[in-house]
Design a protein around this motif. Structure first.
Motif, short mmCIF file in Angstrom:
data_model
loop_
_atom_site.label_atom_id
_atom_site.label_comp_id
_atom_site.label_asym_id
_atom_site.label_seq_id
_atom_site.Cartn_x
_atom_site.Cartn_y
_atom_site.Cartn_z
N ILE B 49 -13.57 -3.03 -13.59
CA ILE B 49 -13.61 -4.05 -12.54
C ILE B 49 -13.39 -3.30 -11.22
CG2 ILE B 49 -12.78 -5.95 -13.97
CD1 ILE B 49 -9.98 -5.22 -12.54
N LEU B 50 -13.42 -4.00 -10.11
CA LEU B 50 -13.09 -3.36 -8.84
C LEU B 50 -11.72 -3.86 -8.38
CD1 LEU B 50 -16.51 -3.53 -6.93
CD2 LEU B 50 -15.71 -1.81 -8.57
N VAL B 51 -10.87 -2.92 -8.00
CA VAL B 51 -9.57 -3.26 -7.43
C VAL B 51 -9.58 -2.73 -5.99
CG1 VAL B 51 -7.08 -2.87 -7.58
CG2 VAL B 51 -8.43 -3.12 -9.67
N ASP B 52 -9.51 -3.62 -5.04
CA ASP B 52 -9.68 -3.26 -3.63
C ASP B 52 -10.95 -2.41 -3.44
OD1 ASP B 52 -7.44 -4.66 -2.90
OD2 ASP B 52 -6.12 -2.91 -2.79
N GLY B 53 -12.00 -2.78 -4.14
CA GLY B 53 -13.31 -2.14 -3.94
C GLY B 53 -13.55 -0.89 -4.76
N ALA B 66 -1.05 -6.67 -11.27
CA ALA B 66 -2.31 -6.83 -10.53
C ALA B 66 -2.26 -7.80 -9.35
CB ALA B 66 -3.42 -7.25 -11.50
N ASP B 67 -1.09 -8.38 -9.08
CA ASP B 67 -1.01 -9.30 -7.94
C ASP B 67 -1.15 -8.52 -6.63
OD1 ASP B 67 1.72 -8.37 -8.86
OD2 ASP B 67 2.20 -9.10 -6.85
N GLY B 68 -1.67 -9.20 -5.62
CA GLY B 68 -1.75 -8.57 -4.29
C GLY B 68 -2.98 -7.73 -4.06
N TYR B 69 -3.81 -7.53 -5.09
CA TYR B 69 -5.04 -6.76 -4.90
C TYR B 69 -6.24 -7.70 -4.84
CZ TYR B 69 -2.20 -2.82 -6.56
OH TYR B 69 -1.23 -1.88 -6.73
N GLU B 70 -7.31 -7.24 -4.20
CA GLU B 70 -8.59 -7.96 -4.23
C GLU B 70 -9.33 -7.48 -5.48
OE1 GLU B 70 -9.88 -10.18 -2.13
OE2 GLU B 70 -8.22 -10.14 -0.67
N LEU B 108 -20.90 -2.91 -11.61
CA LEU B 108 -19.78 -2.87 -10.66
C LEU B 108 -19.54 -1.45 -10.15
CD1 LEU B 108 -17.39 -5.34 -12.46
CD2 LEU B 108 -18.23 -5.61 -10.13
N THR B 109 -19.68 -0.48 -11.06
CA THR B 109 -19.50 0.92 -10.66
C THR B 109 -20.57 1.32 -9.65
OG1 THR B 109 -18.57 1.37 -12.84
CG2 THR B 109 -19.27 3.29 -11.57
N ALA B 110 -21.81 0.89 -9.92
CA ALA B 110 -22.92 1.19 -9.00
C ALA B 110 -22.71 0.47 -7.66
CB ALA B 110 -24.25 0.77 -9.64
#
Lengths: 290, 163
Positions: B49-53, B66-70, B108-110
């Protein structure tokens, strides 16, 4: 592949974290969790409690200390890789970081976590030992410092007390015409290294004035080859000089074996990778601006 | 324990055990089954997945961390229901998948790669997806998909569309 039950705590201060660890000997520190979580999923680790230190302010930030650069232990490996300060002041670490796991593990994995985990194949401990850095940790009794060469005591074993939190990792900075080299051989990209080798060299007036070279992966702990430095400082580091200097120290290495790679193979690779790292470092130092 | 997570721009609250991974929380508690469970110890990359991009393994994080991250999952990429993102569309067009198990993570990686590097070389693409295992394609069409998406995002696809 699911972890056994545990209690999760996220202390807001370092002293609180140290108190929890002192009170429960089965508690474990978690930061990035990129090694601990798979160990827990496979039930090789069953901590009673996870003490999450990832957001502790005392463990954050990359600091320029002049003669050294230090990392708060919870600095993400990817943030270290992106850091301009690291690129400029710690070129050897900058060369090693892309080899640490994959980007998706570096985005969570921490600099301190890699050091505390002490995998013999890990790149950050290798650079730390090679550059003769140091580790800082805290317990309920206070903060202590340990030289990298004394910190790693065996595969996955360190001098870190059970109830300690690793707080900072410090790498010395070299100035002048500095060049580096880093090489690694593994089965797949970013898999565990069979052997890795790194070197940092400083040139002055056409000769090597300072040198550090180390070998990791396939040895119980990352190993700095001081005899090679002694042999090469003061020379122009010809390819023949490098090969001659590596001969005895590599022959004396305590090489481990497993079903993937024999001792003989790893030793041959160690000698070749160390030679390549030294040649790369030499060429870069000669080409570097003073 | 209760966790509050920001996923695809929306706030979600879930009741989880401390040992519940972010992956299991996404799939079992929140119905976001696009993150796939493969090896569940950080090797295969199917749960990316992406965590903060930045790409991250959702099997190697506990939901409690995982709270507080996008957090971005594959469900968050399409611009509107029934539509596909440019990267998703490129994977369809070049047939960058067979069984599809690795696909959400590959996309998502791409997506993350193209966000930071709009014109990657083939080597950049190979490096970016090196942590994602695909056992069907041999990767060739996946790399083509990322190359196509990069060209489209760069707006240099006019001639190709005219063909």
């Amino acid at each position: 592949m699911k972890a056994a039950a545990f209690e999760y705590v996220r202390p807001v201060t370092l002293s609180e974290a140290c108190a929890i660890l002192r009170a429960d000997e089965d508690a474990r520190v978690i930061a990035g969790g990129q090694t601990l979580v798979p160990m827990m999923a496979m039930r090789l680790a069953r901590p009673s409690r996870l003490v999450d230190v990832a957001r502790l302010p005392e463990l954050a930030g990359i600091a320029d200390e002049g003669a050294a650069v230090s990392f708060g232990a919870a600095t993400r490996q990817l943030d270290a890789e992106k850091s301009t300060l690291v690129k400029i002041k710690l070129p050897l670490l900058a060369a090693a970081l892309p080899w640490v796991g994959h980007r998706p593990t570096r985005s969570r994995g921490t600099v301190g976590g890699s050091v505390a985990n002490a995998d013999p194949a890990a790149e950050i401990p290798l650079v730390l030992v090679t550059l003769a850095g140091e580790v800082e940790f805290a317990t309920a009794d206070g903060v202590e410092t340990c030289a990298a060469r004394d910190f790693f005591t065996g595969p996955m074993m360190t001098a870190l007390p059970q109830d300690a939190v690793l707080t900072r990792v410090r790498f010395p900075v070299w100035s002048g015409r500095v060049g580096v080299g880093f090489h690694e051989v593994s089965t797949r990209r970013s898999d565990f290294a069979y052997v890795s080798a790194c070197a940092q060299v400083r040139f002055e007036n056409g000769v090597c004035a300072q040198l550090a070279v180390g070998v990791g992966g396939g040895v119980p702990v990352p190993t700095r080859l001081d005899a090679v430095a002694q042999a090469l400082v003061g020379t122009a580091m010809s390819d023949a000089d490098i090969d001659a200097a590596l001969e005895a120290p590599v022959a004396a290495l305590d090489i481990m074996t497993d079903h993937y790679a024999s001792t003989d193979y790893r030793r041959r690779v160690a000698r070749e990778l160390a030679a390549r790292a030294l040649r790369d470092a030499r060429d870069a130092a000669i080409g570097a601006a003073a | 324990m209760k966790v509050e997570l920001t996923i695809n721009g929306a706030t979600h609250v879930a009741d989880v055990e401390a040992r519940t991974t972010l992956l299991d929380c996404l799939r079992d508690k929140l119905g976001l089954t696009g993150a796939h469970a493969g090896c569940e110890h950080g090797v295969c990359g199917a749960c990316t997945i992406l965590v903060d991009g930045e790409p991250a393994r959702s099997c190697l994080m506990f939901a409690a961390q995982a709270d507080g991250y996008e957090i971005t999952t594959i469900e968050g990429l399409a611009p509107a229901p029934g539509e596909l993102s440019v990267v998703q569309d490129a994977f369809c067009e070049t047939h960058g998948m067979q069984c599809g198990y690795c696909t959400p993570a590959m996309i998502l990686t791409a997506h993350s790669l193209l966000s930071r590097n709009p014109s990657p070389t083939r080597e950049d693409i190979v490096e970016a997806i090196s942590g994602n295992v695909c056992r069907c394609t041999g990767y060739g069409q996946i790399i083509e998909a990322v190359e196509l998406a990069a060209r489209r995002l760069a707006g240099s696809n006019a001639a190709e569309d005219a063909r």
